[in-house]
Design a protein around this motif. Sequence first.
Motif, PDB file in Angstrom:
ATOM      1  N   ARG A 100       0.856  -1.190   0.000  1.00 37.14           N
ATOM      2  CA  ARG A 100       0.000   0.000   0.000  1.00 37.14           C
ATOM      3  C   ARG A 100       0.890   1.238   0.000  1.00 37.14           C
ATOM      4  N   LEU A 101       0.782   2.040  -1.048  1.00 41.80           N
ATOM      5  CA  LEU A 101       1.633   3.217  -1.181  1.00 41.80           C
ATOM      6  C   LEU A 101       0.901   4.533  -0.972  1.00 41.80           C
ATOM      7  N   PRO A 117       8.643  16.200  18.777  1.00 38.94           N
ATOM      8  CA  PRO A 117      10.037  16.600  18.509  1.00 38.94           C
ATOM      9  C   PRO A 117      10.230  16.959  17.034  1.00 38.94           C
ATOM     10  N   GLU A 118      11.001  17.999  16.786  1.00 41.64           N
ATOM     11  CA  GLU A 118      11.235  18.470  15.426  1.00 41.64           C
ATOM     12  C   GLU A 118      11.858  17.376  14.554  1.00 41.64           C
ATOM     13  N   GLY A 119      12.783  16.601  15.103  1.00 42.22           N
ATOM     14  CA  GLY A 119      13.416  15.521  14.349  1.00 42.22           C
ATOM     15  C   GLY A 119      12.405  14.468  13.916  1.00 42.22           C
ATOM     16  N   PHE A 120      11.434  14.201  14.766  1.00 41.65           N
ATOM     17  CA  PHE A 120      10.387  13.235  14.453  1.00 41.65           C
ATOM     18  C   PHE A 120       9.497  13.767  13.333  1.00 41.65           C
ATOM     19  N   ARG A 121       9.082  15.028  13.442  1.00 43.25           N
ATOM     20  CA  ARG A 121       8.246  15.633  12.394  1.00 43.25           C
ATOM     21  C   ARG A 121       9.009  15.674  11.065  1.00 43.25           C
ATOM     22  N   ASP A 122      10.326  15.910  11.120  1.00 44.88           N
ATOM     23  CA  ASP A 122      11.133  15.917   9.907  1.00 44.88           C
ATOM     24  C   ASP A 122      11.137  14.534   9.241  1.00 44.88           C
ATOM     25  N   LEU A 123      11.277  13.482  10.033  1.00 36.15           N
ATOM     26  CA  LEU A 123      11.233  12.122   9.478  1.00 36.15           C
ATOM     27  C   LEU A 123       9.888  11.850   8.814  1.00 36.15           C
ATOM     28  N   ILE A 124       8.814  12.291   9.443  1.00 37.69           N
ATOM     29  CA  ILE A 124       7.473  12.111   8.864  1.00 37.69           C
ATOM     30  C   ILE A 124       7.384  12.834   7.525  1.00 37.69           C
ATOM     31  N   GLU A 125       7.807  14.093   7.492  1.00 37.16           N
ATOM     32  CA  GLU A 125       7.720  14.876   6.247  1.00 37.16           C
ATOM     33  C   GLU A 125       8.558  14.252   5.140  1.00 37.16           C
ATOM     34  N   ARG A 126       9.761  13.833   5.460  1.00 36.49           N
ATOM     35  CA  ARG A 126      10.627  13.209   4.459  1.00 36.49           C
ATOM     36  C   ARG A 126      10.030  11.897   3.959  1.00 36.49           C
ATOM     37  N   SER A 127       9.417  11.136   4.864  1.00 36.98           N
ATOM     38  CA  SER A 127       8.801   9.869   4.445  1.00 36.98           C
ATOM     39  C   SER A 127       7.613  10.120   3.528  1.00 36.98           C
ATOM     40  N   LEU A 128       6.861  11.177   3.787  1.00 35.41           N
ATOM     41  CA  LEU A 128       5.718  11.507   2.931  1.00 35.41           C
ATOM     42  C   LEU A 128       6.179  11.936   1.540  1.00 35.41           C
ATOM     43  N   ARG A 129       7.236  12.717   1.469  1.00 39.42           N
ATOM     44  CA  ARG A 129       7.770  13.117   0.154  1.00 39.42           C
ATOM     45  C   ARG A 129       8.269  11.893  -0.611  1.00 39.42           C
ATOM     46  N   LEU A 130       8.972  11.027   0.081  1.00 39.39           N
ATOM     47  CA  LEU A 130       9.469   9.805  -0.567  1.00 39.39           C
ATOM     48  C   LEU A 130       8.307   8.922  -1.013  1.00 39.39           C
ATOM     49  N   GLN A 131       7.296   8.808  -0.167  1.00 37.82           N
ATOM     50  CA  GLN A 131       6.111   8.017  -0.515  1.00 37.82           C
ATOM     51  C   GLN A 131       5.470   8.549  -1.794  1.00 37.82           C
ATOM     52  N   ASN A 132       5.374   9.851  -1.923  1.00 37.72           N
ATOM     53  CA  ASN A 132       4.782  10.436  -3.130  1.00 37.72           C
ATOM     54  C   ASN A 132       5.596  10.107  -4.370  1.00 37.72           C
ATOM     55  N   ARG A 133       6.911  10.156  -4.252  1.00 36.63           N
ATOM     56  CA  ARG A 133       7.777   9.828  -5.390  1.00 36.63           C
ATOM     57  C   ARG A 133       7.650   8.363  -5.775  1.00 36.63           C
ATOM     58  N   VAL A 134       7.619   7.481  -4.784  1.00 41.41           N
ATOM     59  CA  VAL A 134       7.489   6.048  -5.056  1.00 41.41           C
ATOM     60  C   VAL A 134       6.126   5.751  -5.672  1.00 41.41           C
ATOM     61  N   ALA A 135       5.068   6.359  -5.140  1.00 45.05           N
ATOM     62  CA  ALA A 135       3.719   6.128  -5.676  1.00 45.05           C
ATOM     63  C   ALA A 135       3.620   6.617  -7.121  1.00 45.05           C
ATOM     64  N   LEU A 136       4.245   7.736  -7.427  1.00 49.54           N
ATOM     65  CA  LEU A 136       4.235   8.255  -8.790  1.00 49.54           C
ATOM     66  C   LEU A 136       4.959   7.295  -9.737  1.00 49.54           C
ATOM     67  N   LEU A 137       6.117   6.822  -9.326  1.00 46.64           N
ATOM     68  CA  LEU A 137       6.863   5.876 -10.154  1.00 46.64           C
ATOM     69  C   LEU A 137       6.067   4.581 -10.326  1.00 46.64           C
ATOM     70  N   ASP A 138       5.415   4.134  -9.268  1.00 46.16           N
ATOM     71  CA  ASP A 138       4.586   2.927  -9.345  1.00 46.16           C
ATOM     72  C   ASP A 138       3.471   3.098 -10.375  1.00 46.16           C
ATOM     73  N   ARG A 139       2.796   4.233 -10.334  1.00 46.25           N
ATOM     74  CA  ARG A 139       1.717   4.484 -11.301  1.00 46.25           C
ATOM     75  C   ARG A 139       2.271   4.516 -12.726  1.00 46.25           C
ATOM     76  N   GLU A 140       3.439   5.120 -12.905  1.00 45.99           N
ATOM     77  CA  GLU A 140       4.029   5.206 -14.242  1.00 45.99           C
ATOM     78  C   GLU A 140       4.451   3.836 -14.774  1.00 45.99           C
ATOM     79  N   ILE A 141       4.967   2.988 -13.897  1.00 48.90           N
ATOM     80  CA  ILE A 141       5.455   1.677 -14.335  1.00 48.90           C
ATOM     81  C   ILE A 141       4.315   0.692 -14.555  1.00 48.90           C
ATOM     82  N   TYR A 142       3.345   0.683 -13.649  1.00 44.22           N
ATOM     83  CA  TYR A 142       2.367  -0.400 -13.640  1.00 44.22           C
ATOM     84  C   TYR A 142       0.975  -0.029 -14.126  1.00 44.22           C
ATOM     85  N   ARG A 143       0.777   1.196 -14.569  1.00 45.63           N
ATOM     86  CA  ARG A 143      -0.532   1.520 -15.133  1.00 45.63           C
ATOM     87  C   ARG A 143      -0.670   0.824 -16.471  1.00 45.63           C
ATOM     88  N   PRO A 144      -1.899   0.694 -16.974  1.00 41.95           N
ATOM     89  CA  PRO A 144      -2.070   0.051 -18.278  1.00 41.95           C
ATOM     90  C   PRO A 144      -1.197   0.747 -19.322  1.00 41.95           C
TER      91      PRO A 144
END
Length: 170
Positions: A100-101, A117-144
């Motif tokens: 699930r992406l 904690p700011e470090g914790f919020r930073d990890l969350i934000e970075r993970s969300l940006r990475l998730q968006n990039r991975v989801a975009l690549l997934d859609r590009e690779i595996y869409r019809p």
Amino acid sequence: MSEQGLNTVSFAGRAASSSQFKALYTEGMALVEETAAYLDGPGRTASKVLPRMASVLYAAESMRLTTRLMQMASWLLLQRAVNNGEMSRDQVLSEKSKVRLEGFNVDRNAPGWHDLPEGFRDLIERSLRLQNRVALLDREIYRPSEAVVVPDNENSVRAQLNLLRTAFTN
């Protein structure tokens, strides 16, 4: 134009096995390791002194963060396996259906968010940006398949440059 007069270009398929994918893979796995180290070390210490609402939010968000990163790591490992010829595309499609992406939203207005904690919020934000990039690549690779058609008489290099320009321009 006849079928023989066409060439199809699979840009996403090539991007998934490119140096950009390798960089994304490295970034994703490094974020998993960094998050684990944070949650086991400084995050654990910081969470013990949080106000009650922030403490509850920290527990919930750390579970979401961990889940989000594990889903992305699973996708990255599957893609690496298909790139390396260790799994077929059909095998990856079967396994990928378990990954699930999308849908890991964060409420930055939740009570206690700004007490985290700011470090914790930073990890969350970075993970969300990475998730968006991975989801975009997934859609590009595996869409019809939506092959890009290039007439035989068009300059192949120019066609590739146009594809790249289109892919990387907003």
